[in-house]
Design a protein around this motif. Sequence first.
Motif, short mmCIF file in Angstrom:
data_model
loop_
_atom_site.label_atom_id
_atom_site.label_comp_id
_atom_site.label_asym_id
_atom_site.label_seq_id
_atom_site.Cartn_x
_atom_site.Cartn_y
_atom_site.Cartn_z
N ARG A 1 0.82 -1.20 0.00
CA ARG A 1 0.00 0.00 0.00
C ARG A 1 0.86 1.25 0.00
O ARG A 1 1.84 1.35 0.74
CB ARG A 1 -0.88 -0.01 1.25
CG ARG A 1 -1.81 1.20 1.39
CD ARG A 1 -2.97 1.10 0.44
NE ARG A 1 -3.94 2.17 0.60
CZ ARG A 1 -5.04 2.26 -0.13
NH1 ARG A 1 -5.32 1.35 -1.06
NH2 ARG A 1 -5.89 3.25 0.04
N ARG A 2 0.46 2.22 -0.82
CA ARG A 2 1.18 3.50 -0.87
C ARG A 2 0.21 4.63 -0.58
O ARG A 2 -0.95 4.55 -0.94
CB ARG A 2 1.81 3.70 -2.25
CG ARG A 2 2.94 2.72 -2.52
CD ARG A 2 3.42 2.79 -3.97
NE ARG A 2 4.54 1.90 -4.18
CZ ARG A 2 5.81 2.25 -3.97
NH1 ARG A 2 6.12 3.47 -3.57
NH2 ARG A 2 6.78 1.37 -4.18
N GLN A 3 0.70 5.67 0.06
CA GLN A 3 -0.18 6.77 0.41
C GLN A 3 0.59 8.06 0.64
O GLN A 3 1.55 8.09 1.38
CB GLN A 3 -0.94 6.40 1.69
CG GLN A 3 -2.12 7.30 1.98
CD GLN A 3 -2.97 6.71 3.08
OE1 GLN A 3 -3.92 5.98 2.83
NE2 GLN A 3 -2.64 7.01 4.31
N PHE A 4 0.13 9.11 0.01
CA PHE A 4 0.72 10.45 0.17
C PHE A 4 2.19 10.49 -0.28
O PHE A 4 2.75 9.49 -0.69
CB PHE A 4 0.62 10.95 1.62
CG PHE A 4 -0.77 11.31 2.02
CD1 PHE A 4 -1.39 12.43 1.51
CD2 PHE A 4 -1.46 10.52 2.94
CE1 PHE A 4 -2.69 12.77 1.90
CE2 PHE A 4 -2.74 10.86 3.33
CZ PHE A 4 -3.36 11.98 2.82
N GLU B 1 3.57 7.13 -4.67
CA GLU B 1 3.41 7.53 -3.27
C GLU B 1 4.32 6.67 -2.38
O GLU B 1 4.89 5.68 -2.83
CB GLU B 1 1.94 7.37 -2.86
CG GLU B 1 1.00 8.35 -3.57
CD GLU B 1 -0.46 8.03 -3.30
OE1 GLU B 1 -1.13 8.87 -2.67
OE2 GLU B 1 -0.93 6.96 -3.71
N GLY C 1 -5.99 -0.15 7.19
CA GLY C 1 -6.90 0.88 6.70
C GLY C 1 -8.26 0.32 6.35
O GLY C 1 -8.69 -0.70 6.91
N GLY C 2 -8.94 0.97 5.43
CA GLY C 2 -10.29 0.56 5.05
C GLY C 2 -10.37 -0.89 4.60
O GLY C 2 -11.29 -1.62 4.99
N TYR D 1 -4.25 -5.88 -5.31
CA TYR D 1 -5.39 -5.20 -5.93
C TYR D 1 -6.08 -6.06 -6.97
O TYR D 1 -7.30 -6.11 -7.05
CB TYR D 1 -4.96 -3.86 -6.52
CG TYR D 1 -4.51 -2.88 -5.46
CD1 TYR D 1 -5.35 -2.54 -4.41
CD2 TYR D 1 -3.24 -2.31 -5.50
CE1 TYR D 1 -4.95 -1.65 -3.43
CE2 TYR D 1 -2.83 -1.41 -4.52
CZ TYR D 1 -3.69 -1.09 -3.48
OH TYR D 1 -3.30 -0.21 -2.51
N GLU E 1 -11.01 5.35 -4.08
CA GLU E 1 -10.63 4.37 -5.10
C GLU E 1 -9.87 3.20 -4.46
O GLU E 1 -9.40 3.31 -3.33
CB GLU E 1 -9.79 5.05 -6.19
CG GLU E 1 -10.62 6.10 -6.94
CD GLU E 1 -9.81 6.90 -7.97
OE1 GLU E 1 -8.59 6.72 -8.06
OE2 GLU E 1 -10.44 7.72 -8.68
N HIS F 1 -6.61 4.43 -3.41
CA HIS F 1 -6.52 5.78 -2.88
C HIS F 1 -7.66 6.09 -1.94
O HIS F 1 -8.82 6.14 -2.37
CB HIS F 1 -6.52 6.81 -4.02
CG HIS F 1 -5.52 6.48 -5.07
ND1 HIS F 1 -4.19 6.79 -4.96
CD2 HIS F 1 -5.65 5.79 -6.23
CE1 HIS F 1 -3.54 6.33 -6.02
NE2 HIS F 1 -4.41 5.71 -6.81
N GLY F 2 -7.34 6.27 -0.66
CA GLY F 2 -8.37 6.60 0.31
C GLY F 2 -8.21 8.01 0.81
O GLY F 2 -8.77 8.96 0.25
N SER F 3 -7.38 8.16 1.84
CA SER F 3 -7.25 9.47 2.49
C SER F 3 -6.66 10.54 1.58
O SER F 3 -6.98 11.71 1.71
CB SER F 3 -6.36 9.33 3.73
OG SER F 3 -6.97 8.46 4.66
N ASN F 4 -5.81 10.14 0.68
CA ASN F 4 -5.16 11.13 -0.18
C ASN F 4 -6.03 11.43 -1.41
O ASN F 4 -5.83 10.86 -2.48
CB ASN F 4 -3.79 10.62 -0.60
CG ASN F 4 -3.03 11.67 -1.41
OD1 ASN F 4 -3.44 12.83 -1.49
ND2 ASN F 4 -1.93 11.24 -2.01
N THR G 1 -12.40 5.17 10.04
CA THR G 1 -11.73 5.25 8.74
C THR G 1 -12.40 6.24 7.80
O THR G 1 -11.73 7.03 7.14
CB THR G 1 -11.70 3.85 8.09
OG1 THR G 1 -11.27 2.90 9.05
CG2 THR G 1 -10.79 3.83 6.88
N ILE H 1 -4.35 10.07 10.42
CA ILE H 1 -4.03 11.18 9.51
C ILE H 1 -4.66 12.49 10.01
O ILE H 1 -4.04 13.55 9.95
CB ILE H 1 -4.46 10.83 8.07
CG1 ILE H 1 -3.59 9.66 7.58
CG2 ILE H 1 -4.36 12.02 7.15
CD1 ILE H 1 -4.01 9.07 6.27
#
Lengths: 624, 624
Positions: free
Chosen positions: A267-270, A278, A357-358, A584, B96, B99-102, B379, B386
């Motif tokens: 998982r990647r984020q920000f 990310e 996360g979700g 995914y 998506e 892509h959640g928080s970002n 979440t 976050i």
Amino acid sequence: MMLFFRKDNRVSQGRLELFKNTLRKAAHAWSIIQSLHLTEAEASKLRSFIDEPAYTDLHWGMFIPAIKGQGTDEQQQKWLPLAYRQTIIGCYAQTELGHGSNVQGLETTATFDPSTDEFIVNTPTLTATKWWPGGLGKVSTHAIVYARLITDGKDYGVHAFIMQIRSLEDHHPLPGVIVADIGVKFGNGGYNTMDNGLLRFDNVRIPRDNLLMRVASVTRHGKYVPSGVPRQLGYGAMVFVRKSIVMDASNYLSRAVTIAVRYSAVRRQFGTQQGKPEIQVIDYMTQQSRLFPLLATAYAYRFLGVWMSWLYSDVMARLERGDFSTLPEVHACTAGLKSITTSTTADGIEECRKLCGGHGYLCASGLPELYAAYVPACTYEGDNVILLLQVARFLMKTLSLLGSGKKPSGTAAYLGNAADLLAKNCQVMKGTETGSILIYCSMHLKHGQQDSLLSVLPQIAAASNQEAGFSEFSSELVDASRAHCELIVVTRFMEALKKEISGRSVMKQLQTLCYVYALSLVTARAGDFLVTGYLSSKQLDLAKGQLRSLFRELRPNAVALVDSFNHSDYYLGSTLGRFDGNVYENLYNDALKDPMNASPVTEGYEEYIRPVLKQQLKLPNSRL
Amino acid sequence: MMLFFRKDNRVSQGRLELFKNTLRKAAHAWSIIQSLHLTEAEASKLRSFIDEPAYTDLHWGMFIPAIKGQGTDEQQQKWLPLAYRQTIIGCYAQTELGHGSNVQGLETTATFDPSTDEFIVNTPTLTATKWWPGGLGKVSTHAIVYARLITDGKDYGVHAFIMQIRSLEDHHPLPGVIVADIGVKFGNGGYNTMDNGLLRFDNVRIPRDNLLMRVASVTRHGKYVPSGVPRQLGYGAMVFVRKSIVMDASNYLSRAVTIAVRYSAVRRQFGTQQGKPEIQVIDYMTQQSRLFPLLATAYAYRFLGVWMSWLYSDVMARLERGDFSTLPEVHACTAGLKSITTSTTADGIEECRKLCGGHGYLCASGLPELYAAYVPACTYEGDNVILLLQVARFLMKTLSLLGSGKKPSGTAAYLGNAADLLAKNCQVMKGTETGSILIYCSMHLKHGQQDSLLSVLPQIAAASNQEAGFSEFSSELVDASRAHCELIVVTRFMEALKKEISGRSVMKQLQTLCYVYALSLVTARAGDFLVTGYLSSKQLDLAKGQLRSLFRELRPNAVALVDSFNHSDYYLGSTLGRFDGNVYENLYNDALKDPMNASPVTEGYEEYIRPVLKQQLKLPNSRL
């Protein structure tokens, strides 16, 4: 095999379908076990890989051991062959609707009737209803039933009886027996594959020799006769069960951590910088500071389990030669370790779910079911809070005997040096003094532990009576017991690493994990060390800084460290935790195969959606 | 009504049956709403009492508000009447798969094609698949879709589009649209009544004016034109949503606490003295010390919710007159409060379940479903960790501006007195100084808060760059943000009690709850206050002793305090938490009515149990 034992479809099923499937799997497994002539150890391994709570857990894990442990040789010869062939299926009926942890409070009665040489078993009240036993609700033909033995007008307390509850011909409950399933439990699959049951008796008569008589028997004329076999022999079984629970804790926690670590690496984020991907979430300190201590804990519990296997052999050897001297310490130590490892594991699984996360909320992550199936371990075989209170009583007694010159031993030995330990403050002045860091951690823990206990003791003594004082400070005592047990875990981890470990870099990684485990406890319990001035705020900062640098050391090997648990994709049952990291694509493909997506237009459209959209909904009181 | 909306059978149902039942209930509720001509506020109340996540939550709670907030007057006139009559049903498709928080990382594109005056919507990658939107999987005909607006070769970032996804005639997905349910989620019932969905677009064309154009529009020739309406106006909606989430938190936590308090008063365990009943578990300090702070928290959050309603009106009034000055503080404060109230509530529900012992694990307790249905709140609308990092950035900025003379305001005002606060140590010398105890608590919290922030700031400054420092100390910053938010809750509770409260004894109870809330935070965070020497170990002991005596004060009124939440038995859906306390009889009777007990001999007996018992099991590779 994968078809027979597939588990990915469990979460969509209603309870009846789910349960019937479990019966199917259990029968199929039994068929394999018989045809391959598996030993019981091999069969048990097979069942553990099927990974689904079922009546067989209780039959093999509780019913048979109870007969072995509490039956006479004659009784074992009578019952065990039937049980081994599963021509009878048994469960373990102790807990009652109104009585769990307090076994002495059980109400079911077995009253001896000398006129017929039988016990008459009764459920005198609603709260006396047996409630919770697994395998009881819909499957078992027999049960080990705990009931108050009454003979000649006297109540001799709770004893174990073997009782038939269902016909071996048509499976109907026997006359006078009410037996049923207690209903749905937490989670989609989880323990809903198990028929936890309820059981009531109305004047059910059983032969006198259905009392398991290893420790005590009743004569033809109703005289209660202790056999002379020491009751303490039963403690060996208890140590064995607790050892297994701790090993399970390590296993379950390692499954959750495997899923969370692998997914955190995918998982990647920000943190996007023009065109670059990310940042992997495993690189965030907020993620590492919650995840890596759990990874370290899974390893710590594994070493603890190995040590408890040794402890079990040691206890058994002592019991056989009539040496009961270590029992109080072993009892307290195993009670406390059962408590902290199961609580930490349950919370840790849920924490791993949150760290995903979700998507952790999807059953496809494997984590919701893992949590729901695991969390009862905090309650069964002793409620975790009550167990810690037992540890507290042991610790208080040990400290109170110090004056009389009685030296504590084993895991409590350090309590003998109270004065010494308390006189010193922490000497560490550099976070990087890693050579001494473990000693420093264990000193901390010992110090904090003693201090918290010693500060409460005079207050308890000042109460109107000991019990009132104990009750008033029971929360503090629970905390102290927990710290004592954590110290045992740290110590066992350290000791294990003193032994030969093959591979220098393996050793290095294990040491890092050990430091992480110990230091994360110290920082989590900072208040305990600050309150006495043992640890200065500067030293606490050093510890925190050191922990952060250990996380950096761990990071490059985190995925390898969970891979080494060697859980197969089938066993993990997690799309997020797949070995290949192909998260995914598989989430997407699995979703499209979900029964909800069998047709593009949902069932219920014609009745409940189209009429809304077309303004053709009939008004209430008409048939909807 | 109870028959139409019964929920006790949800947990036995498979996913398809469960979901179809939800469609039925939603249609029935809509029928009632129409026939009684309910206002939207009344309808919303009705839906909340039905207490089952459904597509209607998103239609009314997200789809319609998005059109109102982001559509022009013309767009509102076009779409809202259709939505109000539910001749279209909509959802809110932002998140998506990857892509959640970002939100800025969303990948879905909407590219303007001037040749046809249309946007062409595409899902360019697997990770761009819309994933999670409620109501999307099987029901919605329309969706608010967030996509990158591209015109004339330039990417203008994420914008909202209204898109039809299913035919209004036969409910089939429109050409170019892939839409499906994402599968089973945590818990038996819980969110499995909702069709969280996935959505992909392959060159789907929509008219230009399906872009919601309140803030910006695209001309016929593809020119991107900001409307001049300030983006900040959208913040009002965010404050409204967060206020609702905090009120929900109070409601959910109060439900869990009601169940746990009532059952703890019924359940008895240990402490039997000859002939007397066992002790009610609510009388144990280990129970009180976990349960009563949660009871106090449920009250604290209720007062917080009321204050946030005021905050919302205040923000709206300011926005209307173009005053954006309070937005940063309001943004940080509401983000932080969303985070801590939802995390505490989710953990608190699960803690209440554990406080109900073994029976809490039965779905009949109502707690497993309550947890599973609530926990996504941690979440959605911003991941809780976050959000706390956002608060931390605000706090750091506020402190860094102090030198320039800029005074912080609102909930951050106390940060302006850093030097003053830090110079003082706690002066309280008696635990019973209750008159000053609240001030003392809030001083503690302020002090601890500032100190933890101030000790980290120089370390961040010493890092190679600000972002690296922020990242290195992010765990500490999260803790500091949490403390800041808890201080807000304590302060609001104290302020509320300064106002007129009818009934002296009601006031007295509320004060006790306020003390319990505040002191339990102080003792839980003892390390923060000890580390600076602000609080001495003796003062900490006083605080703990005071807390124990507050528990004693609370105990006689505990049941009345949860009764006053006024949750009906239907709404609680808990056998353990029944108003009449008739727990055991109802657990027993409900179990007997479980579908598993429809017949005395279980389904599956002939195929999978009898052959085992009779040694007639066929071997593997034969058909089982």
